[in-house]
Write a protein that holds these residues in place. Structure first.
Motif, PDB file in Angstrom:
ATOM      1  N   ARG A  27       0.791  -1.136  -0.077  1.00  0.00           N
ATOM      2  CA  ARG A  27      -0.118  -0.029  -0.022  1.00  0.00           C
ATOM      3  C   ARG A  27       0.676   1.393  -0.001  1.00  0.00           C
ATOM      4  NH1 ARG A  27      -5.579  -0.173  -0.396  1.00  0.00           N
ATOM      5  NH2 ARG A  27      -5.956  -2.652  -0.298  1.00  0.00           N
ATOM      6  N   LYS A  43       3.826  -0.241   3.906  1.00  0.00           N
ATOM      7  CA  LYS A  43       2.243  -0.241   4.441  1.00  0.00           C
ATOM      8  C   LYS A  43       1.875  -1.417   3.473  1.00  0.00           C
ATOM      9  CE  LYS A  43       2.128   4.325   5.765  1.00  0.00           C
ATOM     10  NZ  LYS A  43       1.366   5.738   5.520  1.00  0.00           N
ATOM     11  N   LYS A  45      -1.123  -4.909   3.193  1.00  0.00           N
ATOM     12  CA  LYS A  45      -2.444  -5.309   3.602  1.00  0.00           C
ATOM     13  C   LYS A  45      -2.638  -6.687   3.020  1.00  0.00           C
ATOM     14  CE  LYS A  45      -7.460  -3.880   3.491  1.00  0.00           C
ATOM     15  NZ  LYS A  45      -8.225  -2.752   2.893  1.00  0.00           N
ATOM     16  N   GLU A  47      -6.238  -9.464   2.989  1.00  0.00           N
ATOM     17  CA  GLU A  47      -7.336  -9.577   3.265  1.00  0.00           C
ATOM     18  C   GLU A  47      -7.852 -11.094   3.129  1.00  0.00           C
ATOM     19  OE1 GLU A  47      -9.615  -7.081   0.550  1.00  0.00           O
ATOM     20  OE2 GLU A  47      -8.713  -5.239   1.172  1.00  0.00           O
ATOM     21  N   ARG A  76      -4.106  -2.866  13.023  1.00  0.00           N
ATOM     22  CA  ARG A  76      -5.118  -2.170  12.142  1.00  0.00           C
ATOM     23  C   ARG A  76      -6.266  -1.434  12.921  1.00  0.00           C
ATOM     24  NH1 ARG A  76      -8.913  -6.400   8.784  1.00  0.00           N
ATOM     25  NH2 ARG A  76      -9.323  -6.913  11.134  1.00  0.00           N
TER      26      ARG A  76
END
Length: 81
Positions: A27, A43, A45, A47, A76
């Protein structure tokens, strides 16, 4: 993460390869000189149901491959609607 200044570019390339292969989304990237080497802020992420496992595996691989001096995890933040 913080890495040796002399190998910062190579460490960043390795980190990006590990992130890409691990199914983790990049990110953002920031890199700046620090007191004890180069500070890199990645950064990431992940999911889905396997997201937490992917992040843990990514962290383990980063520690094993690059020889990171320090990792700081940021929890988070949950957004309430």
């Amino acid at each position: 993460m913080r890495v040796e200044a002399a190998s910062a570019t190579a460490a960043l390339e390795s980190a990006l390869a590990i992130i890409r292969r691990g199914g983790v989304q990049l990110r953002g990237v920031e890199m700046a000189p620090g007191v004890h080497g180069m500070n890199m802020e990645l950064k990431v992420k992940a999911e889905g149901e396997e997201g937490e496992d992917a992040l843990v595996l990514c962290r383990m691989r980063l520690c094993n491959v690059i020889g990171i001096l320090k990792i700081r995890e940021v929890p988070r933040i949950s957004r309430q609607r």
